[in-house]
Enzyme design. Structure first.
Site, PDB file in Angstrom:
ATOM      1  N   SER A 139       0.819  -1.210   0.000  1.00 53.59           N
ATOM      2  CA  SER A 139       0.000   0.000   0.000  1.00 53.59           C
ATOM      3  C   SER A 139       0.862   1.273   0.000  1.00 53.59           C
ATOM      4  CB  SER A 139      -0.953  -0.069   1.191  1.00 53.59           C
ATOM      5  OG  SER A 139      -1.901   0.947   1.113  1.00 53.59           O
ATOM      6  N   HIS A 344      -7.695  -5.420   0.948  1.00 54.39           N
ATOM      7  CA  HIS A 344      -6.489  -4.623   1.166  1.00 54.39           C
ATOM      8  C   HIS A 344      -5.585  -5.142   2.292  1.00 54.39           C
ATOM      9  CE1 HIS A 344      -4.272  -1.012   0.184  1.00 54.39           C
ATOM     10  NE2 HIS A 344      -4.170  -0.686   1.453  1.00 54.39           N
TER      11      HIS A 344
END
Ligand SMILES: *[C@@H]1O[C@H](CO)[C@@H](O)[C@H](O)[C@H]1NC(C)=O
Ligand SMILES: *[C@@H]1O[C@H](CO)[C@@H](O)[C@H](O)[C@H]1NC(C)=O
Ligand SMILES: *[C@@H]1O[C@H](CO)[C@@H](O)[C@H](O)[C@H]1NC(C)=O
Ligand SMILES: *[C@@H]1O[C@H](CO)[C@@H](O)[C@H](O)[C@H]1NC(C)=O
Ligand SMILES: *[C@@H]1O[C@H](CO)[C@@H](O)[C@H](O)[C@H]1NC(C)=O
Length: 369
Positions: A139, A344
């Site tokens: 990320s 995620h």
């Protein structure tokens, strides 16, 4: 380091690594595998966490499922970074994060990419007397890599391979509703934070651990609510959350960030571009000599990049990843994770993360060794 020791691995703490602008950073290192402690020449890898994460993200799942341990057991020399402002790097040579708030927290992920990553990479290369290392980012750990590799292109040659997990550069199509909503109120948010002197968000507190300890436990009546809450910002995938692991995760996260890190991402949602921080026209003119901030030049990123992305990731959308892929000049792997619900946080914490993802990464890295 307590987690790593408890899991039976050697650990080294490298502290107070000073950046050009005075921030003091910590690296955690696992220099060898569990069964072989020979320090023969091992390729080094730097693992870099995402927003609100930290080095502990890479060891939370125990020896069989944590990327750091899997790499150590397969012959890598593993280093885990901690960005400025997070629990283990919440320090500065002269500034006090609690007193000199306005100055200490005056950074976004631009500075993490521009100052922290180059410093950590040089530190590791000096320490191991090597020329190159592997980089794995999750990320924001990918965002800061793209910042470094485009703004300081001389660092590309120090990277053997950059593995991007949940790549985040363009964020125009991010589906997380809270971010989308907030991106319409950036100026208001900025004003409010200044007005109330809020420069740091989600600093680590025992309170989160206290919450996580019982509420998410297998069998607790609050288990489903807890897991749904956790899925809210990442993509729904309740099946892959191991309730037993949550207190371990919560013992180190969230690890804190500057408000500017969030605002910088929100600016990207609004503008649809991958650009430096927007300070407003007047300050932009002073700082960048133009009214709008300059874009990061992705064609400068010549290091080989392997991209791993997923359909159900609310913070790294496949349309945005596609655009990134088209602009990066040296993509060697573009891998859409097969499992439909992969979200995620599954890159770090999914029950079946080894099967879904890590086996592929390990194979890929082996090819570059
Ligand atoms: C370490 O050695 C033990 C005992 O020989 C074995 O059971 C275990 O699988 C080994 N672990 C790794 C990660 O190689
Ligand atoms: C924050 O840093 C920028 C440069 O990145 C500078 O222009 C600005 O004056 C700084 N703000 C404060 C409050 O120190
Ligand atoms: C379930 O979680 C709540 C909230 O943390 C806690 O008060 C309660 O003791 C837990 N129940 C069990 C059976 O663990
Ligand atoms: C959840 O984590 C615990 C502790 O590491 C482990 O013993 C258990 O097998 C895990 N559960 C699943 C379904 O993987
Ligand atoms: C971006 O970098 C490439 C490759 O070095 C260069 O040719 C191009 O002019 C740069 N673009 C901008 C807008 O600076």
């Amino acid at each position: 380091d307590e987690i790593i020791t408890a899991d039976g691995y050697h650990v080294q703490n490298h502290i107070d690594i000073k950046t050009e602008d005075g921030y003091l950073l910590t690296l955690h290192r696992i220099p060898s595998g569990k069964n072989n402690s020979d320090i023969k020449r091992r390729p080094s890898v730097l693992l870099m966490h995402g927003l609100l994460g930290g080095s502990a993200d890479w060891v939370s799942m125990g020896p069989e499922k944590s990327l750091a341990y899997l790499l150590a057991d397969r012959g890598f020399d593993v280093w885990m970074g901690n960005a400025r402002g997070t629990t283990w790097s919440r320090k500065h040579n002269v500034l006090d994060p609690d007193v000199d708030k306005q100055d200490y927290w005056n950074f976004s992920w631009h500075e993490i990419g521009y100052y922290d990553l180059p410093r950590l990479i040089d530190y590791i290369l000096e320490n191991t007397k090597s020329e190159q290392l592997f980089y794995v980012g999750h990320s924001q750990g990918t965002t800061s890599f793209y910042v470094m590799a485009s703004e300081r292109p001389e660092y590309n040659k120090k990277i053997k391979l950059a593995v991007s997990l949940a790549p985040v550069a363009y964020v125009e199509n991010v589906k997380y509703r809270l971010y989308r909503l907030l991106s319409n109120f950036i100026q208001t948010a900025e004003w409010l934070m200044k007005r109330f002197n809020i420069y740091e968000l989600f600093r680590y507190s025992e309170f989160y651990r206290f919450l996580a300890l019982d509420a998410c436990k297998d069998g607790n009546e609050t288990e489903d609510t807890c897991k749904n809450l956790l899925s809210g910002g990442t993509g729904k995938d309740v099946e892959q959350i191991n309730g037993t692991i949550i207190p371990v995760i919560a013992s180190n996260s969230p690890s804190g960030a500057s408000t500017k890190q969030f605002l910088h991402f929100l600016q990207g949602i609004k503008s649809g571009e991958f650009k430096q921080y927007d300070h407003g026209e007047f300050e932009n003119l002073l700082k960048y000599k133009q009214k709008t901030p300059p874009s990061y030049n992705l064609t400068q990123i010549t290091a080989p990049v392997a991209l791993y992305y997923a359909k159900n990731d609310l913070k790294s959308d496949i349309i945005d990843v596609q655009r990134l892929t088209e602009e990066l000049p040296n993509v060697v792997v573009k891998h859409l994770i097969e499992y439909e619900h992969f979200n995620h946080m599954d890159y770090l914490f999914a029950i079946d993360v080894v099967k879904f993802l890590y086996n592929d990464i390990l194979n890929c890295m082996n090819m570059f060794t």
